[in-house]
Design a protein around this motif. Structure first.
Motif, PDB file in Angstrom:
ATOM      1  N   SER A   1     -61.590  71.375-104.832  1.00  0.00           N
ATOM      2  CA  SER A   1     -62.957  71.614-104.371  1.00  0.00           C
ATOM      3  C   SER A   1     -63.042  72.913-103.571  1.00  0.00           C
ATOM      4  CB  SER A   1     -63.466  70.436-103.535  1.00  0.00           C
ATOM      5  OG  SER A   1     -62.909  70.414-102.245  1.00  0.00           O
ATOM      6  N   VAL A   2     -61.979  73.246-102.857  1.00  0.00           N
ATOM      7  CA  VAL A   2     -61.945  74.525-102.127  1.00  0.00           C
ATOM      8  C   VAL A   2     -61.996  75.691-103.112  1.00  0.00           C
ATOM      9  CG1 VAL A   2     -60.485  76.050-100.747  1.00  0.00           C
ATOM     10  CG2 VAL A   2     -60.774  73.658-100.068  1.00  0.00           C
ATOM     11  N   ARG A   3     -61.207  75.603-104.167  1.00  0.00           N
ATOM     12  CA  ARG A   3     -61.159  76.676-105.163  1.00  0.00           C
ATOM     13  C   ARG A   3     -62.550  76.918-105.760  1.00  0.00           C
ATOM     14  NH1 ARG A   3     -57.494  74.594-107.709  1.00  0.00           N
ATOM     15  NH2 ARG A   3     -55.758  75.724-106.746  1.00  0.00           N
ATOM     16  N   ARG A   4     -63.251  75.854-106.048  1.00  0.00           N
ATOM     17  CA  ARG A   4     -64.583  75.989-106.642  1.00  0.00           C
ATOM     18  C   ARG A   4     -65.573  76.587-105.649  1.00  0.00           C
ATOM     19  NH1 ARG A   4     -65.453  70.661-110.521  1.00  0.00           N
ATOM     20  NH2 ARG A   4     -63.383  70.714-111.493  1.00  0.00           N
ATOM     21  N   GLN A   5     -65.444  76.224-104.379  1.00  0.00           N
ATOM     22  CA  GLN A   5     -66.373  76.769-103.389  1.00  0.00           C
ATOM     23  C   GLN A   5     -66.068  78.230-103.075  1.00  0.00           C
ATOM     24  OE1 GLN A   5     -68.179  74.177-100.397  1.00  0.00           O
ATOM     25  NE2 GLN A   5     -66.448  72.794-100.690  1.00  0.00           N
ATOM     26  N   VAL A   6     -64.808  78.565-102.987  1.00  0.00           N
ATOM     27  CA  VAL A   6     -64.422  79.957-102.742  1.00  0.00           C
ATOM     28  C   VAL A   6     -64.906  80.850-103.883  1.00  0.00           C
ATOM     29  CG1 VAL A   6     -62.440  81.524-102.575  1.00  0.00           C
ATOM     30  CG2 VAL A   6     -62.480  79.402-101.238  1.00  0.00           C
ATOM     31  N   ALA A   7     -64.894  80.316-105.097  1.00  0.00           N
ATOM     32  CA  ALA A   7     -65.343  81.092-106.253  1.00  0.00           C
ATOM     33  C   ALA A   7     -66.819  81.454-106.161  1.00  0.00           C
ATOM     34  CB  ALA A   7     -65.076  80.311-107.543  1.00  0.00           C
ATOM     35  N   THR A   8     -67.588  80.706-105.366  1.00  0.00           N
ATOM     36  CA  THR A   8     -69.012  81.010-105.191  1.00  0.00           C
ATOM     37  C   THR A   8     -69.251  82.032-104.079  1.00  0.00           C
ATOM     38  OG1 THR A   8     -69.470  79.280-103.546  1.00  0.00           O
ATOM     39  CG2 THR A   8     -69.547  78.640-105.882  1.00  0.00           C
ATOM     40  N   GLY A   9     -68.172  82.442-103.406  1.00  0.00           N
ATOM     41  CA  GLY A   9     -68.308  83.388-102.302  1.00  0.00           C
ATOM     42  C   GLY A   9     -68.276  82.747-100.935  1.00  0.00           C
TER      43      GLY A   9
END
Length: 384
Positions: free
Chosen positions: A28-36
């Motif tokens: 979930s961190v990876r997906r959120q970081v990908a959004t900036g």
């Protein structure tokens, strides 16, 4: 609340006794970081759930100590905060957490006094557009599954029918009280294991859902549909409860296990199994009470220990999601991430839209006041 120029999400390491879940996983961190989005994760926040610090770092999170997260505008956690946890939060912080506000009124007051905007994950409205945020349902699924596994482990009996050269072993008989998310998952799991399942619920809509999963609906004379707000069951009269208990006593007397799941948001759990009903059960049978944290559906339930009465064991199930911390955390982390998507715009600014029914329905404290009417009433007045 004024929009922030930078949104930093801080994921807390849980300190409540027995709590092993975490509000974000490396995925979930990876997906959120990908959004900036910037994500701060407290050291060892995911260790108890099987997620090491290195995995968070590889996903793009900044690993920090609790005292180094002062720049976070959004804080995510699982268990309701303690008063000490509240004191660590800065005014203007937005907190995402399970809160159980009716059981934690002192904490609610402290959150309001501290200028914290609190979004309770357990008060997210059960509407179509909030399904991805519905943490109660995601964790109830785990509880319902685990309840059946615990019952199977506790019973000195096979669940399925066995036909052997030495004779036939009859299948276990399970009674499930409450056909919400946890109850239906319990029905599905027990059916997969081969048990015979009978289900009691006071909502008419539950009848077809139970049948679709292979359970048999328990009929109560003169039943009235008691579907309440948000699809939950509402309170019923004493006359109906008396009739229901009489019918349930007969089914419980033939059961090997009872799994109770009935809860009413913001109120103590209804007592469905009395002491006398337990005494009518077979020695060696078990009661798994998933409503233990709210007082229990069984009169003999005690949080934190197994009670044995007349040869029947009553097992509290309030910590079942934590017992499956990896899976539970993965589901909860997706709920939190979906809520973050609602709160954070494309320019990574955090905003609370009080006209949004998901935000408004979940909001308990904001700008120094208790905004949830029922909780404010418990605290002594509107806008407490």
């Amino acid at each position: 609340m004024a929009p922030s120029t930078e949104t930093a999400l801080f994921v807390v390491r849980e300190r409540a006794a027995g709590e092993r879940r975490v509000a974000a996983t490396p995925d979930s961190v990876r997906r959120q970081v990908a959004t900036g989005r910037r994500v701060l994760v407290e050291h060892e926040a995911g260790a108890a759930a099987g997620f090491p610090d290195e995995a968070y770092a590889d996903a793009g999170a900044d690993l920090v100590d609790a005292t180094d997260a002062g720049g976070a505008t959004l804080v995510a956690r699982v268990a309701p905060p303690s008063l000490e946890d509240v004191n660590r939060l800065s005014p203007g912080t937005v907190l995402l957490t399970f809160l159980a506000p009716h059981r934690n009124l002192e904490v609610v007051r402290a959150l309001a006094d501290g200028g914290i905007s609190t979004l309770a994950m357990d008060l997210v409205p059960r509407i179509t557009r909030a399904q991805a945020i519905d943490a109660l349902s995601s964790q109830a699924n785990v509880s319902g599954y685990r309840a059946v596994i615990e019952a199977a482990h506790a019973l000195d009996k096979y669940f399925p029918l066995f036909m052997t050269a030495a004779g036939t072993i009859r299948p276990a008989r399970i009674v499930v009280l409450g056909a919400g998310v946890a109850g239906l998952q319990a029905v599905a799991t027990a059916k997969r294991l081969g048990a015979v399942i009978h289900v009691s619920d006071i909502r008419e809509a539950a009848r077809e859902e139970v049948a679709s999963l292979g359970g048999t609906f328990i009929e109560v004379p003169d039943i009235e549909d008691a579907t309440g707000e948000g699809g939950y069951a509402k309170e019923v009269g004493a006359g109906f409860l008396e009739r229901q208990r009489a019918v349930l006593t007969e089914f419980l007397g033939q059961a090997n296990a009872a799994i109770t799941t009935a809860q009413i948001p913001g109120r103590p759990a209804p007592e469905l199994i009395t002491r006398e009903m337990v005494e009518a059960m077979q020695p060696g049978s078990v009661v798994i009470d998933l409503a233990a944290a709210d007082g229990g559906n069984c009169a003999l339930t005690e949080v934190g220990r197994i009670v044995e009465h007349h040869g029947v064991r009553i097992i509290p199930g309030n910590d079942f999601p934590s017992a499956m911390a990896g899976e539970s955390s993965a589901l909860y982390a997706r709920n939190v991430a979906a809520f973050c998507d609602l709160l954070i715009d494309d320019e990574q600014r955090l905003q609370l839209d009080l006209d949004d029914e998901v935000v408004a329905g979940s909001l308990v404290t904001h700008e120094g006041t208790v905004t949830a009417p029922k909780i404010a009433e418990l605290l002594g007045g509107k806008d407490a």
